[in-house]
Design a protein around this motif. Structure first.
Motif, PDB file in Angstrom:
ATOM      1  N   TRP A 131     -13.194  -8.922  14.286  1.00  0.00           N
ATOM      2  CA  TRP A 131     -11.831  -8.423  14.352  1.00  0.00           C
ATOM      3  C   TRP A 131     -11.262  -8.592  15.756  1.00  0.00           C
ATOM      4  O   TRP A 131     -10.096  -8.972  15.932  1.00  0.00           O
ATOM      5  CB  TRP A 131     -11.783  -6.951  13.946  1.00  0.00           C
ATOM      6  CG  TRP A 131     -12.006  -6.732  12.480  1.00  0.00           C
ATOM      7  CD1 TRP A 131     -13.091  -6.157  11.885  1.00  0.00           C
ATOM      8  CD2 TRP A 131     -11.117  -7.104  11.413  1.00  0.00           C
ATOM      9  NE1 TRP A 131     -12.941  -6.142  10.524  1.00  0.00           N
ATOM     10  CE2 TRP A 131     -11.744  -6.714  10.195  1.00  0.00           C
ATOM     11  CE3 TRP A 131      -9.871  -7.708  11.367  1.00  0.00           C
ATOM     12  CZ2 TRP A 131     -11.153  -6.922   8.958  1.00  0.00           C
ATOM     13  CZ3 TRP A 131      -9.279  -7.916  10.134  1.00  0.00           C
ATOM     14  CH2 TRP A 131      -9.911  -7.527   8.944  1.00  0.00           C
ATOM     15  N   ASP A 138     -20.051  -0.112  15.220  1.00  0.00           N
ATOM     16  CA  ASP A 138     -20.196  -0.459  13.816  1.00  0.00           C
ATOM     17  C   ASP A 138     -19.021  -1.302  13.313  1.00  0.00           C
ATOM     18  O   ASP A 138     -19.009  -1.714  12.152  1.00  0.00           O
ATOM     19  CB  ASP A 138     -20.342   0.793  12.948  1.00  0.00           C
ATOM     20  CG  ASP A 138     -19.160   1.751  13.102  1.00  0.00           C
ATOM     21  OD1 ASP A 138     -18.323   1.530  13.996  1.00  0.00           O
ATOM     22  OD2 ASP A 138     -19.091   2.720  12.330  1.00  0.00           O
ATOM     23  N   ARG A 139     -18.034  -1.562  14.182  1.00  0.00           N
ATOM     24  CA  ARG A 139     -16.940  -2.454  13.828  1.00  0.00           C
ATOM     25  C   ARG A 139     -17.336  -3.899  14.116  1.00  0.00           C
ATOM     26  O   ARG A 139     -17.924  -4.188  15.160  1.00  0.00           O
ATOM     27  CB  ARG A 139     -15.683  -2.122  14.639  1.00  0.00           C
ATOM     28  CG  ARG A 139     -15.169  -0.706  14.460  1.00  0.00           C
ATOM     29  CD  ARG A 139     -14.486  -0.524  13.127  1.00  0.00           C
ATOM     30  NE  ARG A 139     -13.869   0.798  13.020  1.00  0.00           N
ATOM     31  CZ  ARG A 139     -13.396   1.313  11.916  1.00  0.00           C
ATOM     32  NH1 ARG A 139     -13.463   0.625  10.789  1.00  0.00           N
ATOM     33  NH2 ARG A 139     -12.858   2.520  11.893  1.00  0.00           N
ATOM     34  N   SER A 140     -17.018  -4.779  13.214  1.00  0.00           N
ATOM     35  CA  SER A 140     -17.363  -6.178  13.404  1.00  0.00           C
ATOM     36  C   SER A 140     -16.612  -6.763  14.599  1.00  0.00           C
ATOM     37  O   SER A 140     -15.384  -6.598  14.715  1.00  0.00           O
ATOM     38  CB  SER A 140     -17.017  -6.991  12.154  1.00  0.00           C
ATOM     39  OG  SER A 140     -17.168  -8.367  12.394  1.00  0.00           O
TER      40      SER A 140
END
Length: 367
Positions: free
Chosen positions: A255, A250-252
């Protein structure tokens, strides 16, 4: 298969626990086996690096295999970057999983870490002192450490030998000291973020860690005279933490790309192989965890065994190598033939000694 749970005081060279990656990996037993492979490979490469770096047998081996010895001596030491990345990964996983700081007693966390690292290291240093004394009685070699004095022993016990400028009593103890300092930096950073308001803690932790990492990569790490303190290595340590924090799906991924660009810029300003190796390891962990590729990584028992005892092998292999060098050189002389046989025996004996040390010493301080 044994299921492991995360702990705050597992060293980078010790047991590695599965991050919050995927249900299938957790169902497989909670062990991320790719870490075993990385630790096994890197620790054995460091052992080989030290075997060709010290003693008369290493010089004799160079006569027969100069290119191999040069590669192990100059490039083999880059394997330590694997442990810096793994150490940062584990510290992030233990102290602030998903960038959420856990309740933390800083003094308690640092004492547990010190106990876990320094006490086995001290035991290994004492073994090294005995082996060095035996070796000095058999051969005269400049690589052998001299008999220690009390202040030197105290500096090793406090993991301050490089800071105060005393000679190391065993190879690799510099890493143990730096590992403790790096963990202390990360723990202090997490502790400071808890002073911010809860909604801002994640952002503050990310900003503080990124700021320290950029300062390390773009400034401190470019000065080799500072390689005795943790900030010199914090940039690569933070890459491991980033691999942990950004491995959640769920982290882009932007980054991760931003971090990659920052590292490439730092390398463009001044190329450093050790930073490049660490970045490749961290990127591989990030991609493998996000994609689920590591869920299918086979668990090979020999690699799992070598990974499990890697910290002990790292601590104890140098005194073993000293003793083998002295005995073989004293009895048979240092020739290419005796060097091949002696160093292969020292390699195998280091693994056996590491297994014994792991069982009898390291595990006693791992609780």
């Amino acid at each position: 298969m044994t299921t492991y749970t995360p702990t705050a005081n597992s060293p980078a060279l010790g047991t590695v626990h599965l991050p919050q990656a995927s249900p299938r990996a957790r169902a497989a037993g909670g062990r991320l086996t790719v870490f075993d492979a990385l630790k096994a490979f890197a620790s054995q490469l460091i052992v080989l690096h030290h075997l060709v770096a010290y003693g008369p047998l290493s010089e004799a081996l160079r006569l027969r295999f100069p290119h191999l010895v040069d590669w192990l001596y100059y490039d083999g030491r880059l394997a330590v970057q694997v442990f810096f990345v793994i150490g940062g990964f584990l510290a992030a996983r233990a102290l602030a999983p998903s960038l959420q700081a856990r309740p933390l007693s800083l003094s308690s966390a640092l004492w547990k870490r010190y106990r876990r690292l320094a006490l086995p290291c001290t035991a290994a240093v004492l073994v090294s002192i005995v082996c060095a004394a035996i070796a000095r009685a058999l051969i005269a070699d400049p690589s052998l450490p001299a008999a220690p004095h009390f202040s030197q022993l105290l500096a090793h016990l406090l993991l301050m030998h490089d800071v105060v400028g005393v000679e190391a009593l065993s190879a690799g103890v510099w890493y143990v000291a730096i590992d403790f300092q790096l963990y202390a930096m990360m723990a202090a950073t997490v502790w400071l973020t808890r002073l911010a308001r809860p909604p801002r803690r994640t952002r503050v932790l990310a900003l503080l860690t990124s700021g320290l990492a950029l300062l390390s990569l773009f400034a401190i790490n470019r000065n080799p005279d500072l390689d005795f303190i943790a900030p010199y290595f914090f940039g690569v340590y933070a890459l491991g933490a980033a691999a942990c924090w950004l491995s959640r799906r769920d982290r882009s991924p932007l980054w991760g790309l931003a971090i990659a660009l920052a590292v490439l810029l730092a390398l463009q300003i001044e190329h450093r192989e050790r930073v490049a190796v660490a970045a490749c390891v961290a990127a591989s962990l990030w991609v493998g965890l996000r994609s689920g590729a590591f869920d299918r990584w086979p668990e090979l028992r020999p690699l799992a065994f070598l990974g499990r005892i890697s910290f002990s092998v790292f601590l104890i292999h140098y005194p073993v190598a000293m003793l083998v060098n002295a005995v073989v050189s004293h009895i048979w002389g240092a020739t290419p033939a005796t060097a091949i046989a002696g160093l292969l025996f020292a390699w195998a004996a280091s693994i056996v000694a590491g297994a014994v040390f792991h069982r009898q010493v390291e595990q006693r301080f791992s609780a």
